[in-house]
Design an enzyme around this catalytic site. Sequence first.
Site, short mmCIF file in Angstrom:
data_model
loop_
_atom_site.label_atom_id
_atom_site.label_comp_id
_atom_site.label_asym_id
_atom_site.label_seq_id
_atom_site.Cartn_x
_atom_site.Cartn_y
_atom_site.Cartn_z
N PHE A 83 0.82 -1.22 0.00
CA PHE A 83 0.00 0.00 0.00
C PHE A 83 0.85 1.26 0.00
O PHE A 83 0.40 2.31 -0.44
CB PHE A 83 -0.85 0.07 1.28
CG PHE A 83 -1.95 -0.93 1.40
CD1 PHE A 83 -3.17 -0.74 0.76
CD2 PHE A 83 -1.80 -2.07 2.16
CE1 PHE A 83 -4.19 -1.66 0.89
CE2 PHE A 83 -2.82 -2.99 2.30
CZ PHE A 83 -4.02 -2.79 1.67
N SER A 127 -5.13 2.11 -8.95
CA SER A 127 -6.21 3.08 -8.85
C SER A 127 -6.94 3.21 -10.17
O SER A 127 -6.34 3.03 -11.24
CB SER A 127 -5.59 4.43 -8.48
OG SER A 127 -6.49 5.48 -8.76
N TYR A 151 0.88 11.48 -10.09
CA TYR A 151 0.42 10.39 -9.22
C TYR A 151 -0.10 9.23 -10.07
O TYR A 151 0.29 8.07 -9.89
CB TYR A 151 -0.69 10.88 -8.28
CG TYR A 151 -1.48 9.75 -7.67
CD1 TYR A 151 -0.92 8.93 -6.70
CD2 TYR A 151 -2.78 9.47 -8.10
CE1 TYR A 151 -1.63 7.86 -6.17
CE2 TYR A 151 -3.49 8.41 -7.59
CZ TYR A 151 -2.92 7.61 -6.62
OH TYR A 151 -3.62 6.55 -6.12
N LYS A 155 1.23 5.11 -10.78
CA LYS A 155 0.43 3.89 -10.71
C LYS A 155 0.51 3.13 -12.03
O LYS A 155 0.65 1.90 -12.06
CB LYS A 155 -1.03 4.21 -10.36
CG LYS A 155 -1.21 4.72 -8.93
CD LYS A 155 -0.79 3.67 -7.89
CE LYS A 155 -0.82 4.20 -6.47
NZ LYS A 155 -0.24 3.28 -5.49
N GLY A 296 -8.34 18.78 -14.49
CA GLY A 296 -8.04 17.35 -14.58
C GLY A 296 -9.21 16.44 -14.21
O GLY A 296 -9.16 15.25 -14.45
#
Length: 340
Positions: A83, A127, A151, A155, A296
Site C-alpha cells: 500500500f 487506482s 500520481y 500507478k 483534470g
Amino acid sequence: MNPPLILLTGATGFIASHTWLALQAAGYRVLGIDNFSNSSPEVLTRLKTLGGMTPDFIRADVCDAAAIDTVFAREPIAAVVHFAAFKAVGESAAKPLAYYANNLSGLFTVCQAMERHHCQALVFSSSATVYGKPEQLPIREDAALSATNPYGATKLMSETVLRDLQAADPSWAIATLRYFNPVGAHESGLIGEDPRGTPNNVMPFISQVAIGKRARLSIFGNDYDTADGTGVRDYIHVSDLAEGHVAALRYLLAGKGSIVANLGTGQGSSVLELVRAFEQASGRSVPFEIAPRRPGDIDACYADPARAHELLGWRATRDLQTMCADSWRWQNLNPNGLAG
Ligand code: UDP
C-alpha cells in the site's frame, strides 16, 4: 502449523489499516510496516483494541532496502500487500520528482527484497486513475490506460513494472487492484481516513463541514455531462475494499495466477447525491457552493466490477448510506483526527 504471514506496507494508512483487520478476521497473521509519513502511530493502539492483540509492527520506510531486507529476514513471508505510496493528485503535480522517486523506488525495493527472499505473491494498490479519461462506462479492466497527473503516472508505471515482472518469471503471482473512490470507516468509528491539513477528497471534506470545522463544501463544477451536472464517482466502503484484498490474497495463495481487477461497486453517485446522503446519515446540514471545475477532473467514473466477482468471488455489499453513516461516526468520535 502457523497461518501464513502477510506483510502490509503503509500498514497504518486508511485502506491498509482496514485490510489489516480483515486479514486477521480471515485467519492470517499480519506484519505491518510504515514510516508514518502520512499516518499516526495511534492507529496501532486502535488496531490492538479492535483486533484483540498487539499488532506486529516495524517502523520502516519502503525505500530503505536494508530495513526491508531485515523485515524479510525475520521469518518467511507468504505474501505482500503493498500500500505504501504518496497519493495526493495535486501535490504530485507540484512535486513530481518526490512522487516518482517514492512510489517507484518503494515498489522496486519491496519487489527486490521479495525476490531475494523467495516471496512472489504480491497484491498491489493501483487506482482507477489509470483509466485517465474513460471512453466507456462502466469501466472494464481492458479499457485504454493513460495518466493525467504524476500520481496517476506512478500507478501506471508500477502496473507496467509488475506486468513485465510477471511475464519474465511466471512464478510471480500478482494481484493489481484498481480502487475506485474509497470512503467510509470501520463500523466501530475507531479507525478511518485521517487527512493532514485540508482534505483533497470529497468525503473527508464533507465530514469536516458537517462537524463545523469548515464553513462549506466547494463543489467543483455543476456543468458536467451528468444527471445533475456534478461529478459522478464510484464510492466504495473501505471495509468492502479491505475484504477485496483478502479475496485477492486467497486467489494468489491458491495458485490461481495473477489478476488485474477493479474494486468498485459499479454504482455511480454525484457529488450532490453524496451531500444529500451524508446529510441524511448525519442529521447535519452540509452547506455548499458551486465553484469552478478542478483541473483534470472528469465527468463520470464507475467500475464494471464483474471480473472481481467472477474470479475472486468478491463484491461490494455496503451502500452509500452505510458509507456516509460510518464516515460520520468516525468524524464524530475523532473530531481532530488521530493526531489531535
Ligand atoms: N469534489 C468536490 N469538492 C471537493 C473535492 C472533490 O466537488 O472539495 C468532487 C470532485 O470534483 C469529484 C468528486 O468530488 O467529482 C470526487 O473527488 P475526489 O477528490 O474525492 O476523488 P477523485 O475521483 O478525484 O479521485
